[in-house]
Design an enzyme around this catalytic site. Structure first.
Site, PDB file in Angstrom:
ATOM      1  N   GLU A 177      -6.554  -1.041  -7.365  1.00 51.41           N
ATOM      2  CA  GLU A 177      -7.502  -1.057  -8.480  1.00 51.41           C
ATOM      3  C   GLU A 177      -6.738  -1.215  -9.797  1.00 51.41           C
ATOM      4  OE1 GLU A 177     -10.608   2.021  -6.240  1.00 51.41           O
ATOM      5  OE2 GLU A 177      -9.338   2.723  -7.895  1.00 51.41           O
ATOM      6  N   GLU A 236      -5.498  -1.118  -1.252  1.00 44.52           N
ATOM      7  CA  GLU A 236      -6.659  -1.416  -2.100  1.00 44.52           C
ATOM      8  C   GLU A 236      -6.260  -1.121  -3.542  1.00 44.52           C
ATOM      9  OE1 GLU A 236     -10.139   0.687  -0.702  1.00 44.52           O
ATOM     10  OE2 GLU A 236      -9.390   0.623   1.367  1.00 44.52           O
ATOM     11  N   ARG A 262      -5.534   8.117   0.447  1.00 43.35           N
ATOM     12  CA  ARG A 262      -6.228   7.826  -0.800  1.00 43.35           C
ATOM     13  C   ARG A 262      -5.469   8.288  -2.053  1.00 43.35           C
ATOM     14  NH1 ARG A 262     -11.350   6.426  -0.707  1.00 43.35           N
ATOM     15  NH2 ARG A 262     -11.913   7.614  -2.588  1.00 43.35           N
ATOM     16  N   ASP A 300      22.999  -8.603 -13.161  1.00 41.50           N
ATOM     17  CA  ASP A 300      23.712  -7.437 -13.686  1.00 41.50           C
ATOM     18  C   ASP A 300      22.889  -6.208 -13.292  1.00 41.50           C
ATOM     19  OD1 ASP A 300      24.783  -5.349 -15.114  1.00 41.50           O
ATOM     20  OD2 ASP A 300      24.242  -6.162 -17.085  1.00 41.50           O
ATOM     21  N   GLU A 313     -15.228  -1.877 -10.275  1.00 44.92           N
ATOM     22  CA  GLU A 313     -15.076  -0.526  -9.745  1.00 44.92           C
ATOM     23  C   GLU A 313     -15.855   0.478 -10.605  1.00 44.92           C
ATOM     24  OE1 GLU A 313     -14.339   1.734  -7.744  1.00 44.92           O
ATOM     25  OE2 GLU A 313     -13.528   0.615  -6.056  1.00 44.92           O
ATOM     26  N   GLU A 326      -6.788   5.977   6.030  1.00 46.34           N
ATOM     27  CA  GLU A 326      -6.776   5.571   4.629  1.00 46.34           C
ATOM     28  C   GLU A 326      -6.202   6.721   3.811  1.00 46.34           C
ATOM     29  OE1 GLU A 326     -10.116   3.606   1.881  1.00 46.34           O
ATOM     30  OE2 GLU A 326     -10.343   5.781   2.085  1.00 46.34           O
ATOM     31  N   HIS A 369      -5.457   2.933  -2.625  1.00 45.85           N
ATOM     32  CA  HIS A 369      -5.691   3.484  -1.295  1.00 45.85           C
ATOM     33  C   HIS A 369      -4.915   2.661  -0.274  1.00 45.85           C
ATOM     34  CE1 HIS A 369      -9.889   4.657  -3.058  1.00 45.85           C
ATOM     35  NE2 HIS A 369      -8.899   5.381  -3.566  1.00 45.85           N
ATOM     36  N   ARG A 419     -14.673  11.135   0.960  1.00 44.76           N
ATOM     37  CA  ARG A 419     -13.740  10.572  -0.016  1.00 44.76           C
ATOM     38  C   ARG A 419     -13.088  11.621  -0.914  1.00 44.76           C
ATOM     39  NH1 ARG A 419     -16.940   6.295   1.402  1.00 44.76           N
ATOM     40  NH2 ARG A 419     -16.009   4.219   1.214  1.00 44.76           N
ATOM     41  N   GLU A 464     -11.401  -4.246  -8.530  1.00 42.37           N
ATOM     42  CA  GLU A 464     -10.674  -4.186  -7.263  1.00 42.37           C
ATOM     43  C   GLU A 464     -10.821  -5.516  -6.551  1.00 42.37           C
ATOM     44  OE1 GLU A 464     -11.097  -2.037  -2.922  1.00 42.37           O
ATOM     45  OE2 GLU A 464     -11.269  -0.757  -4.701  1.00 42.37           O
TER      46      GLU A 464
END
Length: 485
Positions: free
Chosen positions: A146, A144, A376, A66, A224, A374, A281, A352, A232
């Site tokens: 987390e 990646e 992020r 449905d 992490e 990457e 990421h 970063r 992670e």
């Protein structure tokens, strides 16, 4: 088991429908979980008996859905949908031991032979994959993801006139009142050894299930940055739809293994104030004729012009992408300076603090397969099918229009003044979900080859509903700020 790319030639281990029925018999399966994903990214399932599952149902689908009861799918007056299982997604669910159960991920179709549901996220991902192939490329994606694992979480939100609150219990947390364990401070959780890291056995079990039962290869897992159980587990990169399947399966596995350990896992981006949030990421590279088309040894950062154009597309549409890659109001508590997450629209190598990073762990043609972008900004509350598809649309728009990004920013953007950022042409990501939705409303033409208009409009509508849910309710911290005014 879907095919997995592990640093060499991809090997497509495809299953035919006939092979699935053989495996159901050989594995003594009694039930089959038919799994699919809603537009916002929730994993759903319906379970059928193996004894009633037929080759015709595998071919034509099961009239079991449905669509009006699944967020984002269909309206009540036109809601008959069909689940068509993909034989390549067969896996055994190991924690259902009493009645052995396998799973198949399903594509969603309209009833009456009216074709694919345009709002089926997996269908959107498949269109994105074909869009790249039609342009002459293949692609590989590595999320990646987390997440947090808590001992217990309590909240009271259903009695709004009484007040709203939540609390988090974790043996690892500095606010742990039991006096046991080795608590870690805020933003002190990166790679701690045991016994401070209390979740090694949990992550080992997740990896065992991912690898052995679901065929999702993992090459690393760790604690992490945040306290209180941020984790992670890295999964190997793969083709677009396979990678999104793996990310959804990953979330499913993590939650269920956490329950086995008498804990609770969450993909909420920012559950703990004043600490790092959880990201997803997203690593991507385009390939042509068996070679990484993002690699050019003669260029700075060994990044090809194609990769620069793809990066330029992401940068050009970064604000609109936020509505898809950061789809919750909580997402924007993560995207603030100083907590590991990027808040500024810039790209760089190694840096970063930029939303797009070019990892530089190795150099030279021997490591050409690792050259990638990457992105992020995305977080794990997002729908990976939609994230990979939207990034595809933005990146390929950059390739089509030859959008070169600005010069890379090597300095820590978090430490720049507002004037310095303005001089360097560094813009900011949206500060709220509402701002991100406004950006998507004004900039969504680049999605057209992959997303239908009705899917985009529905995503915006659902996001605005969430934004309203939060905006009409006073926040507990407002009592601290304003009660004595």
């Amino acid at each position: 088991m879907p095919y997995k790319f592990n640093g060499g030639d991809p090997k497509n281990i495809a299953h035919t429908s006939e092979q699935v029925f053989e495996m159901l018999d050989n594995d003594n399966i009694r039930f089959i979980d038919m799994q699919f994903t809603s537009l916002p990214g929730r994993f759903h399932h319906t379970t059928i008996s193996k004894n009633t599952f037929t080759p015709d149902q595998m071919r034509d689908g099961l009239p079991k859905l449905d669509g009006s009861s699944i967020v984002g799918f269909a309206s009540i007056e036109d809601s008959d949908l069909v689940l068509k299982p993909d034989p390549n997604t067969y896996a055994i669910i190991p924690w259902l031991t009493e009645n052995r159960t396998a799973r198949l991920i399903c594509d969603v179709y309209w009833g009456e032979g009216r074709g694919r549901l345009s709002r089926d996220p997996r269908g959107i991902a498949q269109r994105a994959e074909k869009f790249i192939e039609d342009a002459g490329y293949g692609s590989y994606w590595g999320p990646e993801v987390e997440f947090f694992v808590f001992d217990k979480v309590h909240w009271d939100v259903l009695t709004p006139y009484k007040g709203q609150s939540y609390s988090i219990e974790s043996q690892e947390a500095p606010w742990n009142q039991e006096g046991s364990g080795y608590p870690m401070g805020l933003k002190r959780g990166y790679y701690p050894s045991t016994p401070s890291d209390t979740l090694t056995s949990f992550r080992n079990e997740c990896v065992n299930v991912l690898n052995s039962s679901f065929g999702i290869l993992c090459d690393n897992h760790h604690h992490e940055v945040a306290t209180a159980g941020q984790c992670e587990i890295d999964i190997m990169y793969d083709k677009l739809t396979n990678s999104a399947d793996s990310a959804q399966s990953y979330k499913f596995i993590v939650r269920n293994v956490a329950q086995k350990f008498n804990k609770v896992a969450t993909m909420m981006p920012k559950p703990i104030t004043m600490d790092a949030g959880s990201g997803m990421h997203t690593n991507v590279s385009l390939w042509k004729d068996g070679e990484n088309a993002f690699f050019d040894e003669s260029e700075p950062d060994e990044l090809s012009q194609l990769a620069l154009y793809f990066c330029g597309g992401i940068m050009d549409h970064a604000k609109a992408l936020s509505a898809i890659c950061n789809p919750t109001t909580n997402s924007y508590h993560r995207l603030v300076p100083g907590y590991e997450a990027p808040a500024y629209i810039a790209w760089s190598s190694s840096n970063r603090s930029a939303i797009v990073r070019v990892p530089k762990h190795f150099k030279g043609s021997a490591h050409a397969k690792l050259k990638r972008l990457e992105f992020r900004a995305p977080d794990p509350s997002s729908n990976p099918y939609l994230v990979f598809s939207a990034v595809t649309a933005a990146g390929m728009d950059g390739v089509r229009r030859k959008i070169s990004p600005a010069e890379p920013i090597q300095e820590d953007i978090f430490k720049m003044s507002k004037q310095e950022r303005r001089q360097r042409g560094i813009d900011t990501l949206p500060a709220t979900l509402g701002e991100a939705l406004d950006a998507l409303e004004s900039d969504n033409g680049f999605l057209n080859p992959i997303f239908t208009t009705d899917a985009v409009e529905r995503l915006i509508e659902l996001g605005k509903q969430d934004q309203l849910e939060i905006s009409v309710r006073p926040h507990p911290h407002e009592f601290y700020l304003y009660f004595d005014v």
